[in-house]
Design a protein around this motif. Structure first.
Motif, mmCIF file in Angstrom:
data_model
loop_
_atom_site.group_PDB
_atom_site.id
_atom_site.type_symbol
_atom_site.label_atom_id
_atom_site.label_comp_id
_atom_site.label_asym_id
_atom_site.label_seq_id
_atom_site.Cartn_x
_atom_site.Cartn_y
_atom_site.Cartn_z
ATOM 1 N N ASP A 12 62.789 12.194 -50.132
ATOM 2 C CA ASP A 12 64.039 13.382 -50.145
ATOM 3 C C ASP A 12 64.327 14.511 -48.828
ATOM 4 N N ILE A 13 63.251 14.899 -48.240
ATOM 5 C CA ILE A 13 62.832 15.467 -46.902
ATOM 6 C C ILE A 13 64.475 14.545 -45.827
ATOM 7 N N ASP A 15 66.996 12.625 -46.609
ATOM 8 C CA ASP A 15 67.673 12.518 -47.183
ATOM 9 C C ASP A 15 68.295 14.106 -47.043
ATOM 10 N N ALA A 16 67.702 14.825 -47.519
ATOM 11 C CA ALA A 16 68.396 16.110 -46.576
ATOM 12 C C ALA A 16 68.931 16.663 -45.769
ATOM 13 N N VAL A 17 68.114 15.974 -44.452
ATOM 14 C CA VAL A 17 68.408 16.325 -43.364
ATOM 15 C C VAL A 17 69.367 15.462 -42.989
ATOM 16 N N LYS A 18 69.930 14.497 -43.306
ATOM 17 C CA LYS A 18 70.534 13.174 -43.248
ATOM 18 C C LYS A 18 72.033 14.126 -43.826
ATOM 19 N N SER A 19 72.195 14.632 -45.035
ATOM 20 C CA SER A 19 73.083 15.337 -45.987
ATOM 21 C C SER A 19 73.463 15.900 -44.675
ATOM 22 N N ILE A 20 72.493 17.294 -44.451
ATOM 23 C CA ILE A 20 73.219 18.040 -43.888
ATOM 24 C C ILE A 20 73.768 18.234 -42.805
ATOM 25 N N ASP A 23 77.544 16.649 -42.643
ATOM 26 C CA ASP A 23 78.119 17.354 -42.893
ATOM 27 C C ASP A 23 78.344 18.632 -41.762
ATOM 28 N N THR A 30 68.569 6.423 -40.785
ATOM 29 C CA THR A 30 67.233 7.052 -41.542
ATOM 30 C C THR A 30 66.114 5.766 -42.069
ATOM 31 N N LYS A 101 57.371 22.275 -40.309
ATOM 32 C CA LYS A 101 57.573 22.230 -41.984
ATOM 33 C C LYS A 101 56.814 23.053 -42.565
ATOM 34 N N LEU A 105 67.175 25.717 -42.607
ATOM 35 C CA LEU A 105 68.319 24.784 -42.449
ATOM 36 C C LEU A 105 69.059 25.010 -40.847
#
Length: 120
Positions: A12-13, A15-20, A23, A30, A101, A105
């Protein structure tokens, strides 16, 4: 396009970093642990690695040591992310930045933009 390799067993981390970062205009790959990251480096030539410390199979410190032993990656910027205190850093490890951690963002983007600006 700049490429960032994100290594974290918490998908989940990752994927979130990837998405950010996608963008923001980065290409992001990953991996779930240090061993996967080393295998990935055979095909991907990242401009930056963001790696967690606490992972199964091969932790971030072990992976960083192995990465630094490869001449082509000796100067590659590595951004460590972990809940551990960065003062435990062994002298032989060389990283460019640290994300404690949980991180914001804005702090993530500040660190990444400083190390590898989007425009190559």
């Amino acid at each position: 396009m700049r490429t960032v390799l994100v290594v974290d067993d918490e998908m989940d981390i990752a994927d979130a970093v990837k998405s950010i970062l996608e963008d923001e205009g980065y290409r992001v790959v990953t991996c779930a642990n240090g061993r996967e990251a080393l295998e990935c480096l055979e095909e991907v030539r990242p401009d930056l690695i963001i790696i967690d410390v606490m992972m199964p199979v091969m932790n971030g410190f072990e992976a960083l040591r192995a990465i630094r032993q490869r001449e082509e990656f000796a100067e590659l910027p590595v951004l460590i992310m972990s809940a551990i205190d960065p003062s435990v850093r062994p002298a032989e490890y060389d990283w460019a930045g640290f994300l404690k951690k949980p991180f914001s963002l804005s702090h993530l983007l500040e660190q990444v933009h400083k190390l590898v600006p989007v425009a190559a």
